[in-house]
Scaffold this motif. Sequence first.
Motif, short mmCIF file in Angstrom:
data_model
loop_
_atom_site.label_atom_id
_atom_site.label_comp_id
_atom_site.label_asym_id
_atom_site.label_seq_id
_atom_site.Cartn_x
_atom_site.Cartn_y
_atom_site.Cartn_z
N THR A 172 0.82 -1.19 0.00
CA THR A 172 0.00 0.00 0.00
C THR A 172 0.87 1.26 0.00
N TRP A 173 0.23 2.39 -0.25
CA TRP A 173 0.95 3.65 -0.24
C TRP A 173 1.60 3.93 1.11
N ASP A 174 1.03 3.37 2.18
CA ASP A 174 1.51 3.68 3.52
C ASP A 174 3.02 3.46 3.66
N LYS A 175 3.54 2.48 2.94
CA LYS A 175 4.95 2.12 3.08
C LYS A 175 5.88 3.30 2.77
N GLY A 176 5.46 4.16 1.85
CA GLY A 176 6.31 5.29 1.48
C GLY A 176 5.91 6.59 2.12
N LYS A 177 4.94 6.56 3.03
CA LYS A 177 4.40 7.81 3.58
C LYS A 177 4.72 8.03 5.04
N GLY A 178 5.04 6.98 5.77
CA GLY A 178 5.14 7.10 7.21
C GLY A 178 6.52 7.00 7.81
N CYS A 179 7.56 7.19 6.99
CA CYS A 179 8.91 7.13 7.55
C CYS A 179 9.10 8.24 8.60
N ASP A 180 10.00 8.01 9.53
CA ASP A 180 10.28 9.01 10.56
C ASP A 180 10.56 10.37 9.92
N THR A 181 9.99 11.41 10.48
CA THR A 181 10.11 12.82 10.08
C THR A 181 9.30 13.17 8.83
N PHE A 182 8.50 12.24 8.30
CA PHE A 182 7.77 12.51 7.06
C PHE A 182 6.44 13.23 7.29
N GLY A 183 6.24 13.78 8.49
CA GLY A 183 4.98 14.47 8.77
C GLY A 183 5.14 15.80 9.49
N PRO A 184 5.92 16.76 8.96
CA PRO A 184 5.97 18.08 9.59
C PRO A 184 4.57 18.69 9.66
#
Length: 290
Positions: A172-184
């Motif tokens: 799923t897309w989640d694999k590339g979206k939730g890495c550490d620091t990927f949500g400022p």
Amino acid sequence: MKLLRYGSAGSEKPGLLDDNGHVRDLSGVIPDLAGNVLEADSLKKIAALDISQLPVVEGVPQDTLRLGPCVGGIGKFICIGLNYADHAAEAGMDIPPEPVIFNKWTSAVVGPNDDVVIPRGSEKTDWEVELAIVIGTGGSYISEADALKHVAGYCLVNDVSEREYQIERSGTWDKGKGCDTFGPTGPWLVTQDEIADVDDLAMWCEIDGRRYQNGSTATMVYKVAYLVSYCSQFMSLQAGDIISTGTPPGVGMGQTPPIYLKGGEVMTLGITGLGEQRQHVKRADELNGS
């Protein structure tokens, strides 16, 4: 109101931005900007405070005073994909017949000016300026007509994305979206009364001073009220949940040829009325000396 959280990572205190650009401390009034504090009745009580009586916090926000994520204890970080007609065209994809839902892990959340770290082995880390909805009053099966009553306000998010992990790594897309620091997230949560028209906000993103994204929430396919209602059909929404609503064109993947972050860049992004972010990009392998 512009509500915020300030201080060192993991020890942030709640505050608000006054009309002079100073941070006022709310820690004597509320424990954090999280959970039930974001419900409508609680926000009304904060709005009724005499701001001049609140302590002034030393430092310039986003300069000498670090701001953390503007929402604490986020339960769900829900994201909507391909929600801008012009971005879908840029990606060569059809507008989805229903909203595309994916998630960012809450461990990805950082402050608006914290460093973004490219994961080990990544070659396709990308940027996405996005409008995010912050849920105030939770619920399930919320009607579109009532949806805005469940919204505490809005904030700015950089939906940093690793495109290989997202698209090419079998999942799923989640694999590339939730890495550490990927949500400022932030700098502040702006309550609804300060936004005249959430469906017509200019938004932009620059990499090392070059503007790549220059769009507007006007091209969103599925609007705020619809998204709150839609998501609530599949999960209960709770106070402090975030729904990030998609990005306009100009992402790195959409360039000819594609352009991705390598490390050393500075990302700056903003949305009218919601403030700006600025992140230095670093590489995990360099930070760990390997």
